[in-house]
Motif scaffolding. Sequence first.
Motif, PDB file in Angstrom:
ATOM      1  N   ALA A 162       0.825  -1.215   0.000  1.00 35.07           N
ATOM      2  CA  ALA A 162       0.000   0.000   0.000  1.00 35.07           C
ATOM      3  C   ALA A 162       0.854   1.257   0.000  1.00 35.07           C
ATOM      4  O   ALA A 162       0.564   2.220  -0.717  1.00 35.07           O
ATOM      5  CB  ALA A 162      -0.936  -0.005   1.212  1.00 35.07           C
ATOM      6  N   ILE A 163       1.926   1.268   0.801  1.00 37.22           N
ATOM      7  CA  ILE A 163       2.771   2.465   0.784  1.00 37.22           C
ATOM      8  C   ILE A 163       3.590   2.527  -0.496  1.00 37.22           C
ATOM      9  O   ILE A 163       4.114   3.576  -0.850  1.00 37.22           O
ATOM     10  CB  ILE A 163       3.691   2.549   2.020  1.00 37.22           C
ATOM     11  N   GLY A 164       3.699   1.379  -1.196  1.00 32.99           N
ATOM     12  CA  GLY A 164       4.308   1.417  -2.518  1.00 32.99           C
ATOM     13  C   GLY A 164       3.502   2.291  -3.466  1.00 32.99           C
ATOM     14  O   GLY A 164       4.047   2.907  -4.374  1.00 32.99           O
ATOM     15  N   PHE A 165       2.179   2.367  -3.247  1.00 34.66           N
ATOM     16  CA  PHE A 165       1.325   3.270  -4.006  1.00 34.66           C
ATOM     17  C   PHE A 165       1.235   4.637  -3.332  1.00 34.66           C
ATOM     18  O   PHE A 165       1.100   5.654  -4.008  1.00 34.66           O
ATOM     19  CB  PHE A 165      -0.078   2.673  -4.137  1.00 34.66           C
ATOM     20  N   GLY A 166       1.306   4.658  -2.009  1.00 39.21           N
ATOM     21  CA  GLY A 166       1.147   5.911  -1.285  1.00 39.21           C
ATOM     22  C   GLY A 166       2.304   6.873  -1.445  1.00 39.21           C
ATOM     23  O   GLY A 166       2.110   8.063  -1.713  1.00 39.21           O
ATOM     24  N   PHE A 167       3.540   6.384  -1.329  1.00 37.29           N
ATOM     25  CA  PHE A 167       4.694   7.259  -1.392  1.00 37.29           C
ATOM     26  C   PHE A 167       4.801   8.005  -2.715  1.00 37.29           C
ATOM     27  O   PHE A 167       5.043   9.221  -2.732  1.00 37.29           O
ATOM     28  CB  PHE A 167       5.981   6.470  -1.131  1.00 37.29           C
ATOM     29  N   PRO A 168       4.664   7.344  -3.873  1.00 38.44           N
ATOM     30  CA  PRO A 168       4.730   8.089  -5.128  1.00 38.44           C
ATOM     31  C   PRO A 168       3.650   9.154  -5.252  1.00 38.44           C
ATOM     32  O   PRO A 168       3.878  10.212  -5.832  1.00 38.44           O
ATOM     33  CB  PRO A 168       4.561   7.001  -6.199  1.00 38.44           C
ATOM     34  N   ILE A 212       7.249   7.784 -11.589  1.00 34.48           N
ATOM     35  CA  ILE A 212       7.151   6.738 -10.574  1.00 34.48           C
ATOM     36  C   ILE A 212       5.734   6.176 -10.513  1.00 34.48           C
ATOM     37  O   ILE A 212       5.524   4.968 -10.404  1.00 34.48           O
ATOM     38  CB  ILE A 212       7.582   7.285  -9.203  1.00 34.48           C
ATOM     39  N   ASN A 213       4.751   7.078 -10.604  1.00 33.60           N
ATOM     40  CA  ASN A 213       3.359   6.621 -10.540  1.00 33.60           C
ATOM     41  C   ASN A 213       2.968   5.802 -11.773  1.00 33.60           C
ATOM     42  O   ASN A 213       2.294   4.779 -11.658  1.00 33.60           O
ATOM     43  CB  ASN A 213       2.422   7.824 -10.396  1.00 33.60           C
ATOM     44  N   LEU A 214       3.393   6.246 -12.940  1.00 37.26           N
ATOM     45  CA  LEU A 214       3.080   5.498 -14.156  1.00 37.26           C
ATOM     46  C   LEU A 214       3.842   4.181 -14.202  1.00 37.26           C
ATOM     47  O   LEU A 214       3.331   3.179 -14.721  1.00 37.26           O
ATOM     48  CB  LEU A 214       3.394   6.349 -15.386  1.00 37.26           C
ATOM     49  N   LEU A 215       5.039   4.170 -13.647  1.00 35.24           N
ATOM     50  CA  LEU A 215       5.761   2.907 -13.538  1.00 35.24           C
ATOM     51  C   LEU A 215       5.008   1.940 -12.630  1.00 35.24           C
ATOM     52  O   LEU A 215       5.017   0.731 -12.849  1.00 35.24           O
ATOM     53  CB  LEU A 215       7.175   3.141 -13.002  1.00 35.24           C
ATOM     54  N   LEU A 216       4.346   2.504 -11.610  1.00 36.76           N
ATOM     55  CA  LEU A 216       3.545   1.664 -10.729  1.00 36.76           C
ATOM     56  C   LEU A 216       2.418   0.974 -11.484  1.00 36.76           C
ATOM     57  O   LEU A 216       2.053  -0.159 -11.173  1.00 36.76           O
ATOM     58  CB  LEU A 216       2.961   2.498  -9.592  1.00 36.76           C
ATOM     59  N   VAL A 217       1.858   1.672 -12.466  1.00 37.49           N
ATOM     60  CA  VAL A 217       0.811   1.063 -13.274  1.00 37.49           C
ATOM     61  C   VAL A 217       1.355  -0.172 -13.990  1.00 37.49           C
ATOM     62  O   VAL A 217       0.704  -1.208 -14.080  1.00 37.49           O
ATOM     63  CB  VAL A 217       0.257   2.079 -14.299  1.00 37.49           C
ATOM     64  N   ILE A 218       2.595  -0.048 -14.484  1.00 37.41           N
ATOM     65  CA  ILE A 218       3.233  -1.182 -15.160  1.00 37.41           C
ATOM     66  C   ILE A 218       3.594  -2.270 -14.156  1.00 37.41           C
ATOM     67  O   ILE A 218       3.354  -3.458 -14.382  1.00 37.41           O
ATOM     68  CB  ILE A 218       4.490  -0.707 -15.920  1.00 37.41           C
ATOM     69  N   ALA A 278      -6.568   4.992   3.049  1.00 42.37           N
ATOM     70  CA  ALA A 278      -6.543   5.448   4.447  1.00 42.37           C
ATOM     71  C   ALA A 278      -5.256   6.225   4.738  1.00 42.37           C
ATOM     72  O   ALA A 278      -5.279   7.256   5.428  1.00 42.37           O
ATOM     73  CB  ALA A 278      -6.666   4.250   5.382  1.00 42.37           C
ATOM     74  N   TYR A 279      -4.134   5.734   4.214  1.00 38.80           N
ATOM     75  CA  TYR A 279      -2.845   6.402   4.418  1.00 38.80           C
ATOM     76  C   TYR A 279      -2.849   7.781   3.768  1.00 38.80           C
ATOM     77  O   TYR A 279      -2.487   8.790   4.384  1.00 38.80           O
ATOM     78  CB  TYR A 279      -1.732   5.527   3.832  1.00 38.80           C
ATOM     79  N   MET A 280      -3.282   7.845   2.504  1.00 38.74           N
ATOM     80  CA  MET A 280      -3.199   9.085   1.754  1.00 38.74           C
ATOM     81  C   MET A 280      -4.207  10.134   2.208  1.00 38.74           C
ATOM     82  O   MET A 280      -3.958  11.331   2.059  1.00 38.74           O
ATOM     83  CB  MET A 280      -3.388   8.787   0.262  1.00 38.74           C
ATOM     84  N   GLN A 281      -5.337   9.721   2.753  1.00 37.69           N
ATOM     85  CA  GLN A 281      -6.293  10.708   3.237  1.00 37.69           C
ATOM     86  C   GLN A 281      -5.713  11.519   4.395  1.00 37.69           C
ATOM     87  O   GLN A 281      -5.919  12.732   4.486  1.00 37.69           O
ATOM     88  CB  GLN A 281      -7.591  10.014   3.660  1.00 37.69           C
ATOM     89  N   VAL A 282      -4.997  10.863   5.272  1.00 37.87           N
ATOM     90  CA  VAL A 282      -4.343  11.580   6.373  1.00 37.87           C
ATOM     91  C   VAL A 282      -3.239  12.486   5.838  1.00 37.87           C
ATOM     92  O   VAL A 282      -3.102  13.655   6.241  1.00 37.87           O
ATOM     93  CB  VAL A 282      -3.764  10.585   7.404  1.00 37.87           C
ATOM     94  N   ILE A 283      -2.439  11.954   4.909  1.00 35.79           N
ATOM     95  CA  ILE A 283      -1.318  12.722   4.375  1.00 35.79           C
ATOM     96  C   ILE A 283      -1.797  13.979   3.651  1.00 35.79           C
ATOM     97  O   ILE A 283      -1.223  15.061   3.816  1.00 35.79           O
ATOM     98  CB  ILE A 283      -0.482  11.852   3.409  1.00 35.79           C
ATOM     99  N   THR A 284      -2.838  13.866   2.849  1.00 38.38           N
ATOM    100  CA  THR A 284      -3.312  15.030   2.098  1.00 38.38           C
ATOM    101  C   THR A 284      -3.848  16.120   3.023  1.00 38.38           C
ATOM    102  O   THR A 284      -3.619  17.312   2.784  1.00 38.38           O
ATOM    103  CB  THR A 284      -4.406  14.628   1.088  1.00 38.38           C
ATOM    104  N   SER A 289       8.623  -1.124  -4.044  1.00 36.40           N
ATOM    105  CA  SER A 289       8.547  -0.152  -2.949  1.00 36.40           C
ATOM    106  C   SER A 289       9.849  -0.131  -2.156  1.00 36.40           C
ATOM    107  O   SER A 289      10.382   0.939  -1.842  1.00 36.40           O
ATOM    108  CB  SER A 289       7.379  -0.508  -2.026  1.00 36.40           C
ATOM    109  N   ILE A 290      10.382  -1.296  -1.838  1.00 41.10           N
ATOM    110  CA  ILE A 290      11.643  -1.366  -1.096  1.00 41.10           C
ATOM    111  C   ILE A 290      12.776  -0.778  -1.922  1.00 41.10           C
ATOM    112  O   ILE A 290      13.594   0.014  -1.423  1.00 41.10           O
ATOM    113  CB  ILE A 290      11.956  -2.834  -0.720  1.00 41.10           C
ATOM    114  N   GLY A 291      12.841  -1.153  -3.192  1.00 38.72           N
ATOM    115  CA  GLY A 291      13.924  -0.673  -4.047  1.00 38.72           C
ATOM    116  C   GLY A 291      13.950   0.833  -4.175  1.00 38.72           C
ATOM    117  O   GLY A 291      15.011   1.460  -4.064  1.00 38.72           O
ATOM    118  N   THR A 292      12.794   1.447  -4.390  1.00 36.75           N
ATOM    119  CA  THR A 292      12.762   2.900  -4.528  1.00 36.75           C
ATOM    120  C   THR A 292      13.116   3.597  -3.216  1.00 36.75           C
ATOM    121  O   THR A 292      13.719   4.679  -3.229  1.00 36.75           O
ATOM    122  CB  THR A 292      11.373   3.367  -5.007  1.00 36.75           C
ATOM    123  N   ARG A 293      12.780   2.972  -2.078  1.00 35.46           N
ATOM    124  CA  ARG A 293      13.182   3.545  -0.791  1.00 35.46           C
ATOM    125  C   ARG A 293      14.706   3.467  -0.618  1.00 35.46           C
ATOM    126  O   ARG A 293      15.332   4.400  -0.128  1.00 35.46           O
ATOM    127  CB  ARG A 293      12.509   2.800   0.369  1.00 35.46           C
TER     128      ARG A 293
END
Length: 490
Positions: A74-80, A282-288, A157-163, A301-305
């Motif tokens: 989930a944070i793999g999608f949240g961080f980007p 990063i986000n479009l790469l996530l789609v792939i 849930a993660y991104m709603q707090v962050i925004t 997610s780990i690699g990009t971190r």
Amino acid sequence: MSLLGRLIAWVTRRFGRLSGAFKGPEEFDLTDGDIAKPLFYLSLPIIVTNLLQTAYNLIDTFWLGQYSTEALAAIGFGFPMVFLLISVGMGLSVAGSVLVAQHIGADEEEEAEYAASQTVALSLLGALLLGLVGYGLVNELLGLLGASQDVLPLATAYMQVITLGMPFMFGFFVFIALMRGYGDTITPMLVMFGSVLLNVVLDPFLIFGWGPFPELGIQGAAIATVFSRALALVVGLAIMFRGTRGVHIRLGQMRPDLSFAKKLVSIGFPASIEGMGRALSINLLLVIVAFFPDTVVAAYSIGTRVFSVIFLPAIAVARGVETMTGQNIGAGNPDRAKAAADFAARTTFVVLGALGVIAWIGARPITAVFTDNPEVVDVGVTFLRYVAPSFGFIGVMRAYNGSFRGTGKTLTAAAIVLVIYGLVRLPIAYSLSQTTLEYRGIWLAFAASNAVGAALAYGWYRRGTWRDVDVTEGPAAPGLGDDIEPSTDD
């Protein structure tokens, strides 16, 4: 002495033993003398600050990796997505930093204060609006990115707090940028240290429900991050209002000035495009990546971190070059600014090349720090080993892009980023991922785009970055009462 003053004095004493390594702007001159030492002293605290900044992400990654694989994905999608939202507004902080640096280099303290005050006010207003819009679009955007049904509720849930906490998060980035433009990189480092320490303590309590706290899971990680950033922003604003360390802002100068806002946007908008280009990539790469199982998403997610840590020297030196370039352009020393960029490119190529060797050799233990899932570890190892040989090229591209920004040529830096991500990385990633290489094709796209980016930045720089920099009229960026628009033509 106020509570804030006592806090700063206490932290400074605790860092006293490092005084030989960290030096303030009063101890070196960015516009005269040796290049290596002032760039080192300017960049070293930035490295530490960025390392602490990255620690937010790594801490969340570590604890959520212990919580569940779904939370890690989930944070793999949240961080980007966080990166994308911040990138939309980051141009104002870049523009403010460049303005402050050029006015400081030209000994125009009043103009630097006005630029900083306006940047803070306009940035906080923009972040508030951006956060509200982002909150309403979180679920739809994450769905478009390809989050699975198991991951989507957690990422939302993660991104709603962050925004909702975007003004606090972005406001602290503005504080860092403005202090850097002045030449003070130590104070933001100390404030960041306290903020990260607080986040380290809060994360496990809120995620797992330790002690009196409820178990909030991934939402707890977001709350810990926002609260820590909010406290850091309060401290940062107090420091700038006092004006005894670094840049000084004044409440009376924070009333939004539309004419100044236009000047700020003319420099900052291309910088936002640059940041958005990176984030969208990063986000479009996530789609792939999302075409493959959640284990691949988690490894991504780990690699990009991990990359965010390894690239810290290049990012820090690029910011140092940006400040040195801005101050030297303001002082009428373009040749010195050029020499700083060349030195930085050579140095970061060697440093990141060495880190690439370390990452290649230690790929498995590095990945295993974040998860005990053997499938995720195996995929993460391939990610690191495919990309590690290209790390040195990142240093070259970052150094020259920092120089472009320092001269006010933020459009040039943005164009380079858009080309390497939009025309190189994404097409190669998609094409190769459809072959027998599968997800390994995405990793190859990273390496190829890094090499192309270095070649493009170097070639563009050599074609004559300094030919149209007119230092006879003072700073390239306009100040109070100055109607000259900053040039971003190339």
